[in-house]
Design a protein around this motif. Structure first.
Motif, mmCIF file in Angstrom:
data_model
loop_
_atom_site.group_PDB
_atom_site.id
_atom_site.type_symbol
_atom_site.label_atom_id
_atom_site.label_comp_id
_atom_site.label_asym_id
_atom_site.label_seq_id
_atom_site.Cartn_x
_atom_site.Cartn_y
_atom_site.Cartn_z
ATOM 1 N N ASP A 1 0.831 -1.205 0.000
ATOM 2 C CA ASP A 1 0.000 0.000 0.000
ATOM 3 C C ASP A 1 0.865 1.255 0.000
ATOM 4 N N SER A 2 1.985 1.208 0.738
ATOM 5 C CA SER A 2 2.857 2.380 0.780
ATOM 6 C C SER A 2 3.509 2.634 -0.584
ATOM 7 N N ALA B 1 10.473 5.772 -9.291
ATOM 8 C CA ALA B 1 9.523 4.657 -9.351
ATOM 9 C C ALA B 1 10.260 3.340 -9.535
ATOM 10 N N GLY B 2 11.240 3.329 -10.426
ATOM 11 C CA GLY B 2 11.949 2.100 -10.741
ATOM 12 C C GLY B 2 12.681 1.499 -9.564
ATOM 13 N N GLU B 3 13.358 2.333 -8.790
ATOM 14 C CA GLU B 3 14.106 1.796 -7.651
ATOM 15 C C GLU B 3 13.181 1.144 -6.632
ATOM 16 N N VAL B 4 12.064 1.772 -6.377
ATOM 17 C CA VAL B 4 11.110 1.212 -5.413
ATOM 18 C C VAL B 4 10.527 -0.104 -5.926
ATOM 19 N N LEU B 5 10.201 -0.149 -7.216
ATOM 20 C CA LEU B 5 9.580 -1.357 -7.771
ATOM 21 C C LEU B 5 10.586 -2.484 -7.992
ATOM 22 N N VAL B 6 11.724 -2.173 -8.588
ATOM 23 C CA VAL B 6 12.704 -3.216 -8.915
ATOM 24 C C VAL B 6 13.326 -3.807 -7.657
ATOM 25 N N PHE B 7 13.709 -2.946 -6.727
ATOM 26 C CA PHE B 7 14.356 -3.422 -5.502
ATOM 27 C C PHE B 7 13.374 -3.661 -4.365
ATOM 28 N N GLY C 1 12.532 5.076 0.344
ATOM 29 C CA GLY C 1 13.760 4.298 0.411
ATOM 30 C C GLY C 1 14.591 4.266 -0.854
ATOM 31 N N GLY C 2 14.438 5.241 -1.731
ATOM 32 C CA GLY C 2 15.211 5.283 -2.973
ATOM 33 C C GLY C 2 16.577 5.916 -2.764
ATOM 34 N N TYR C 3 17.409 5.256 -1.990
ATOM 35 C CA TYR C 3 18.712 5.800 -1.619
ATOM 36 C C TYR C 3 19.623 6.005 -2.826
ATOM 37 N N LEU C 4 19.644 5.032 -3.732
ATOM 38 C CA LEU C 4 20.511 5.140 -4.910
ATOM 39 C C LEU C 4 20.088 6.301 -5.797
ATOM 40 N N ARG D 1 11.688 -1.699 -2.443
ATOM 41 C CA ARG D 1 12.028 -0.919 -1.260
ATOM 42 C C ARG D 1 10.818 -0.804 -0.335
ATOM 43 N N ALA D 2 11.081 -0.878 0.938
ATOM 44 C CA ALA D 2 10.034 -0.718 1.942
ATOM 45 C C ALA D 2 9.986 0.749 2.377
ATOM 46 N N PHE D 3 8.857 1.167 2.869
ATOM 47 C CA PHE D 3 8.726 2.523 3.411
ATOM 48 C C PHE D 3 9.650 2.648 4.615
ATOM 49 N N PRO D 4 10.531 3.673 4.648
ATOM 50 C CA PRO D 4 11.537 3.752 5.704
ATOM 51 C C PRO D 4 11.102 4.446 7.004
ATOM 52 N N GLY D 5 9.825 4.533 7.262
ATOM 53 C CA GLY D 5 9.349 5.073 8.540
ATOM 54 C C GLY D 5 9.639 6.547 8.733
ATOM 55 N N VAL D 6 10.359 6.863 9.815
ATOM 56 C CA VAL D 6 10.631 8.254 10.179
ATOM 57 C C VAL D 6 11.372 8.980 9.053
ATOM 58 N N LEU D 7 12.366 8.333 8.452
ATOM 59 C CA LEU D 7 13.094 8.952 7.343
ATOM 60 C C LEU D 7 12.141 9.269 6.196
ATOM 61 N N GLY D 8 11.250 8.365 5.887
ATOM 62 C CA GLY D 8 10.284 8.590 4.814
ATOM 63 C C GLY D 8 9.362 9.763 5.100
ATOM 64 N N ARG D 9 8.921 9.861 6.346
ATOM 65 C CA ARG D 9 8.055 10.986 6.736
ATOM 66 C C ARG D 9 8.810 12.313 6.661
ATOM 67 N N ALA D 10 10.046 12.312 7.140
ATOM 68 C CA ALA D 10 10.871 13.531 7.090
ATOM 69 C C ALA D 10 11.126 13.929 5.631
ATOM 70 N N ALA D 11 11.392 12.944 4.780
ATOM 71 C CA ALA D 11 11.618 13.222 3.361
ATOM 72 C C ALA D 11 10.351 13.786 2.708
ATOM 73 N N LEU D 12 9.193 13.287 3.111
ATOM 74 C CA LEU D 12 7.931 13.809 2.580
ATOM 75 C C LEU D 12 7.760 15.277 2.969
#
Length: 194
Positions: free
Chosen positions: A5-6, A63-69, A144-147, A71-82
């Motif tokens: 869902d995320s 989009a590609g990094e999240v789908l191919v790898f 979580g798209g670090y790359l 990636r899971a939602f990174p919690g606090v980091l994801g919220r801060a990035a948003l």
């Protein structure tokens, strides 16, 4: 492949950013035409093509990094990035509304036009580029798209080095004088080389 869902929410967010960019291109094209009709001159066409490719590839990579790898939602980091990504959009539209018809994605300058020094331009020389820097770092990190954040931030830094030199040279002496004490990116920091 089962999508979380995320991940779906993130892809919807990227869709919103894409629609926003399309709106900006329409607005930019209109404003550039008006500036050219008023005697404006364009510089930097070569790097503009590179910038267009970079920004298009950026959204695809997000989009590609999240789908191919997966990636899971990174919690606090994801919220801060948003929060950072939303702040970047607010800053961008503050800059756009301050420049009005003079804003566009190209470097089109009208000889004799006075520099805009109000709005976010009271604080920094390049608030729109600050917004782009924030986006390149924050939008991928939302999911979580670090790359993507790393690679595109570095590529964008190289591109901005070229673009800012071309833009500041085109804007001329009056611009340099109006902004000589303002930093390029961070309010309150040293303004760097001229």
């Amino acid at each position: 492949m089962v999508m979380s869902d995320s991940a779906r929410a993130y892809l919807l967010f990227l869709g919103f950013i894409l629609l926003e960019r399309l709106f900006e291109l329409v607005l930019s094209t209109r404003n550039a035409r008006r500036a050219l009709a008023q005697g404006g001159r364009e510089v930097g066409q070569g790097h503009y093509r590179v910038m267009t490719v970079l920004h298009t590839a950026f959204l695809l990579a997000c989009a590609g990094e999240v789908l191919v790898f997966q990636r899971a939602f990174p919690g606090v980091l994801g919220r801060a990035a948003l929060v950072g990504a939303v702040a970047a959009q607010a800053l961008r539209y503050w800059a756009i509304s301050t420049l009005g018809e003079r804003w566009n994605t190209r470097i089109v300058f009208i000889p004799g036009a006075r520099p805009v020094t109000s709005g976010p331009y009271r604080l920094v020389r390049h608030p729109n580029y600050v917004a782009v820097i924030l986006e390149m770092a924050c939008i991928p990190l939302i999911h979580g798209g670090y790359l993507t954040a790393l690679l595109f931030s570095v590529a964008n830094a190289v591109l901005l080095t070229v673009r800012i030199r071309a833009e500041e040279a085109a804007l001329g002496a009056e611009y340099r004088q109006a902004f000589q004490t303002r930093p390029r990116f961070i309010p309150g920091s040293a303004h760097g080389p001229r």
